[in-house]
Design an enzyme around this catalytic site. Structure first.
Site, PDB file in Angstrom:
ATOM      1  N   HIS A 275     169.368-107.783  -2.847  1.00 36.79           N
ATOM      2  CA  HIS A 275     170.759-107.341  -2.942  1.00 36.79           C
ATOM      3  C   HIS A 275     171.490-107.460  -1.611  1.00 36.79           C
ATOM      4  CE1 HIS A 275     174.274-105.069  -4.178  1.00 36.79           C
ATOM      5  NE2 HIS A 275     174.115-104.291  -3.128  1.00 36.79           N
ATOM      6  N   CYS A 276     170.780-107.430  -0.485  1.00 38.21           N
ATOM      7  CA  CYS A 276     171.449-107.278   0.810  1.00 38.21           C
ATOM      8  C   CYS A 276     171.830-108.581   1.487  1.00 38.21           C
ATOM      9  CB  CYS A 276     170.568-106.453   1.744  1.00 38.21           C
ATOM     10  SG  CYS A 276     170.380-104.729   1.217  1.00 38.21           S
ATOM     11  N   ILE A 277     170.854-109.395   1.854  1.00 41.46           N
ATOM     12  CA  ILE A 277     171.132-110.534   2.729  1.00 41.46           C
ATOM     13  C   ILE A 277     172.077-111.562   2.089  1.00 41.46           C
ATOM     14  CG2 ILE A 277     170.107-112.359   4.130  1.00 41.46           C
ATOM     15  CD1 ILE A 277     167.632-110.692   4.392  1.00 41.46           C
ATOM     16  N   LEU A 279     174.474-110.978   0.049  1.00 41.77           N
ATOM     17  CA  LEU A 279     175.775-110.405  -0.266  1.00 41.77           C
ATOM     18  C   LEU A 279     176.477-109.768   0.922  1.00 41.77           C
ATOM     19  CD1 LEU A 279     174.292-110.692  -3.044  1.00 41.77           C
ATOM     20  CD2 LEU A 279     175.510-108.639  -3.771  1.00 41.77           C
ATOM     21  N   ASP A 280     175.744-108.990   1.712  1.00 44.19           N
ATOM     22  CA  ASP A 280     176.383-108.168   2.748  1.00 44.19           C
ATOM     23  C   ASP A 280     177.209-108.962   3.755  1.00 44.19           C
ATOM     24  OD1 ASP A 280     175.044-106.250   1.397  1.00 44.19           O
ATOM     25  OD2 ASP A 280     173.721-105.643   3.014  1.00 44.19           O
TER      26      ASP A 280
END
Length: 455
Positions: A275-277, A279-280
């Protein structure tokens, strides 16, 4: 300014009499709620997915980092109440918001889940409530989507309620760092908000790191993951460069990593997932454009990482050419599909894109993953994992390793003689000529298919 509501809530927190709430019982929210209960608090968990709520009541965990046995113990304590009913906000003293923050099809932030929660808070919030947003998002979200909205109904932060931002730091399947021992950054909209937030999180997180504002806390999370995105992109580009130059990138990294200062190893792969890399950094890039600032590093890193599945496709084509075959009509097995080892999480997994690229190129594609039983392709059709069967696996024209699960029988797979493209250096211990890897050119002698099976 510290008023009576501040002191009442602080006292309830110190005595563990405060009723805590968690909205969003996913990979962030459920472990957080469990840790709260384990530290002696009464917790209400809210999630609109009724199947999740039912699973929790049955003691059946759907989160890798929370075992079913642990969940059953939490439920037996009588201090955890999962529900789909937002009206329970009326009895919650301190609320943590852990809802998804995906990207839209146009790669813009989708904050609709946060907005939905805020709408419910407006209807049901308890006076003097502490609200902490944990969902990863762009700098300014806490003030723009929560504080400004509650201002409109006459609720003043630091007086009528208290507001903080504390970014989640969850690394699924990490056996060393848990909710309790991972340091937690927190920023409050007022001094009183920060004091309450720090007091609360200190009860179930070992180390709390206060910062001057929610924006700093929001930005810190984006910096953490953008740092990773940029460095992964750099080493992915180096891998493609080494491939062209006939140098083994994995040996290069191992050599560089012997330097005891000034270097941190990152490793190439078939793309980025989770979910993080993926999208963030795009949240940060989107927000920066509002200030007429254009981050070339973020955009370049995103482009490089997004290109890796195409590199895997082209590399596989080169390997099949060694056996006088093409991707079209070849039988290809993807080994692993989750975005990281030893979990079932498929969010943004590069394997999903690799699968679609092979399908579009006319290959017959299957996958085997001991953790992820199925996924939905881009047409909405369910694709199931093959059963583990070495005799059947021998019939494939090529195996592409996507995820280096620790429980895969690498020796047995290597001994089959089927051409393998290793995108994770999982077969590093094997020197068979039919095992290839990204970041290293194909330099093996041409083998006939019948010869390959005898290697």
């Amino acid at each position: 300014m510290e008023n009576q509501q501040f002191h009442t809530l602080l006292n309830a927190i110190e005595n563990k009499e405060a009723v805590l709430g968690v909205v969003g019982l996913g990979y962030v929210g459920l472990p957080l709620a469990v840790e709260m209960v384990n530290q002696g608090f009464t917790v209400i968990g809210i999630d609109l997915d009724a199947s999740k709520v039912e699973s929790i009541y049955q003691g059946d965990s759907y989160i890798h980092d929370i075992s079913s046995d642990e969940l059953k113990k939490v439920m037996q304590s009588g201090r955890f109440q999962p529900t789909t009913d937002y009206s329970m906000l009326r009895v919650i003293d301190a609320l943590s918001i852990c809802v998804p923050t995906p990207l839209s099809e146009n790669q813009d932030p989708d904050t609709s889940y946060i907005e939905t929660v805020v709408d419910q808070i407006k209807l049901h919030m308890k006076p003097g409530m502490l609200i902490t947003l944990e969902s990863t998002t762009y700098p300014g979200t806490t003030e723009e989507l929560i504080q400004q909205q509650l201002d409109k109904i006459g609720q003043e932060a630091g007086k009528d309620y208290f507001l903080c931002f504390s970014p989640e730091r969850v690394d699924p399947s990490n056996g060393r760092f848990t909710t309790f021992n991972t340091p937690k950054v927190i920023g409050g909209t007022t001094e009183a908000c920060l004091k309450l937030g720090t007091a609360l999180y200190s009860k179930y997180v070992e180390t709390v790191v206060p910062v001057s504002s929610p924006k700093v806390a929001e930005m810190s999370k984006l910096l953490e993951n953008t740092f990773r995105s940029v460095n992964i992109a750099f080493v992915n580009e180096m891998a493609m460069m080494c491939d062209r130059m006939g140098i083994d990138i994995w040996e290069v990294i191992d050599a560089a990593a012997t330097k005891p200062f000034g270097f941190m190893p990152f490793y190439p792969g078939p793309g980025i997932g989770g979910h993080c890399i993926p999208l963030d950094p795009m949240y940060l890039s989107w927000k920066a454009k509002g200030f007429r600032f254009y981050s070339k590093f973020i955009e370049l890193a995103q482009s490089t990482n997004d290109n890796m599945p195409y590199y895997v496709l082209n590399k596989t084509s080169t390997i099949l050419n060694e056996y006088a075959k093409s991707v079209r009509k070849s039988n290809i097995l993807l080994l692993g599909m989750s975005y990281k080892p030893n979990i079932a999480d498929l969010r943004e997994s590069p394997g999903l894109e690799v699968y679609e690229l092979f399908k579009e190129s006319g290959a017959n594609v299957s996958y085997y993953d001991p953790h992820a039983d199925s996924f939905q392709d881009k047409h909405g059709e369910t694709v199931h994992s093959e059963a583990f069967n070495l005799e059947q696996f021998k019939k494939y024209d090529c195996i592409v390793l996507i995820t280096n699960h620790s429980d895969l029988p690498y020796f047995d797979i290597a001994e089959m003689g089927v051409p393998i493209l290793d995108t994770r250096n999982a077969f590093r211990s094997y020197t068979h000529p039919h095992i290839y890897k990204i970041g290293h050119s194909v330099q093996h002698p041409v083998l006939e298919p019948s010869e390959a099976l005898l290697v």
